[in-house]
Design a protein around this motif. Sequence first.
Motif, PDB file in Angstrom:
ATOM      1  N   LEU A 330      -2.316 -68.149 -25.087  1.00  0.00           N
ATOM      2  CA  LEU A 330      -1.610 -68.306 -23.953  1.00  0.00           C
ATOM      3  C   LEU A 330      -2.680 -68.248 -23.110  1.00  0.00           C
ATOM      4  CD1 LEU A 330      -0.794 -64.174 -25.084  1.00  0.00           C
ATOM      5  CD2 LEU A 330       0.955 -66.093 -25.147  1.00  0.00           C
ATOM      6  N   LYS A 335       2.768 -67.299 -21.725  1.00  0.00           N
ATOM      7  CA  LYS A 335       3.661 -66.944 -22.565  1.00  0.00           C
ATOM      8  C   LYS A 335       5.296 -67.446 -22.863  1.00  0.00           C
ATOM      9  CE  LYS A 335       5.058 -63.792 -19.128  1.00  0.00           C
ATOM     10  NZ  LYS A 335       5.249 -61.799 -18.744  1.00  0.00           N
ATOM     11  N   ASN A 341       4.430 -63.358 -26.070  1.00  0.00           N
ATOM     12  CA  ASN A 341       3.387 -62.664 -26.067  1.00  0.00           C
ATOM     13  C   ASN A 341       2.007 -62.645 -27.579  1.00  0.00           C
ATOM     14  OD1 ASN A 341       2.326 -62.837 -23.718  1.00  0.00           O
ATOM     15  ND2 ASN A 341       3.571 -60.735 -22.777  1.00  0.00           N
ATOM     16  N   GLU A 343       3.491 -61.068 -30.226  1.00  0.00           N
ATOM     17  CA  GLU A 343       3.652 -58.985 -29.543  1.00  0.00           C
ATOM     18  C   GLU A 343       4.217 -58.468 -31.091  1.00  0.00           C
ATOM     19  OE1 GLU A 343       7.438 -60.432 -27.844  1.00  0.00           O
ATOM     20  OE2 GLU A 343       6.912 -58.727 -25.291  1.00  0.00           O
TER      21      GLU A 343
END
Length: 441
Positions: A330, A335, A341, A343
Amino acid sequence: MTYILLIICFLLVIQKWYRFIPVILIVSLWINPDVRAGSISVIGYLYLFIAAYIYFFKNGTLTFDTPIDKNVSWFIWYFIIISIPFALLSTGLPFLQQIMATKTIIFNLVILVLWKSKISYSYLHKTRYWIYLAIVILCAYGIYTYITHTNPFIDYISDYCSKDNLQYLADAAMSNSRGALSGRITGVSLYTIQYGILMAIYFYLAFAFSTLFNERKVFVFILLLLIFSNVYLTGSRGPIGALILAVTLYYMRTSSLSQYIKYSIVILIVLAVFSNYLEEFFYIFTHSRNVTGSSFEMRSAQFLGALSIVKDDYQSLLFGKGFGYTTQYLLMHGKYTSVINFESSHVSGLVTYGLLGMIFIFLFKYIMLWCIVYKANKCKLLIKEHCTLLYTYVVMNFIYSILVGQVYELIYTFVFFLILKMCIISKQLKSESYSIKPVLS
């Protein structure tokens, strides 16, 4: 300031060692794991101090024995050691750099101290109000931040965190409408998802205490409603959905036929009377505007993006790029790539420890927790309601991990074993017809 907080916590524990449970629960609730005291987090220092102090200076208190002690020890040591072979066989980062990235795993040793400590049922019965008070104050603060669209606490702790632009992140969240919400809250966490998961964990802690200590129903309802309101105000669908599903499964497994009928009638009445309000409530799940990752399509795209990072060779695919590689990725690419991200746990996990890590690290966690509860039930250490409570707590973690990722894992695991321990003690007290009386002075 962080050192002053640590000194106060240390003195509280040194004065009376058994205070470590409320100290950990309250500090972990209010202090984000990213808040630092030097190079280590405040939470890390606290956990290491408590584990070392009790083990070396209060070893005589480590006398709690059950038939599942070996299972608990295996769980803790397995997840301390398992990262080593994957760090050695991964392809993206040097071994020593990965060890530094995984140093927080050693903090799990405090759970062994928790498990073996001879904590009395009556002590938690007396001190639970301090934990409730800390939860209520935080819930009130969360609602305050939603109403005012300010978060002074984040601004205050930003000087002690390793991440930059925290106030910008908090402001961005508060201005980000989702569904029926006019903004989203981060509370004492760095992101909305973090705060949603934190409050979901403490919802289950309060829920467990309410069943263990037979709290008044009106008090329990208000407390759980306050906590859930904070989960909802984050606008993070993973923690909200996981919590609702877990609690629903609990009541489905523990309710009698008459209770099913009663609950069904109440739900139908609520749906009929408050249909317009409930439509706005569920709007957060059906409205996709300003949602960047939590839909099935977006999560699938992120997984394919993660797969593209590790599919260059079989070793990367099987063992990943290494612990800490996602952070480095990152920093290099930002991102705004296919993985956003990282996630979800299966997205970040695939890159971090590969397909084998998804089995032996990610899935094994849930299998081992499930087996611990199963053996405790088989050994008649738990009643049905408590067994179901622990199972659904594991289910909640699995669901939100898949949807939005894993944060606050240390306090999640601590709460799991605390609930398990107290459920076992509760069953022993009822079986032996003991009355609740103070054991520790």
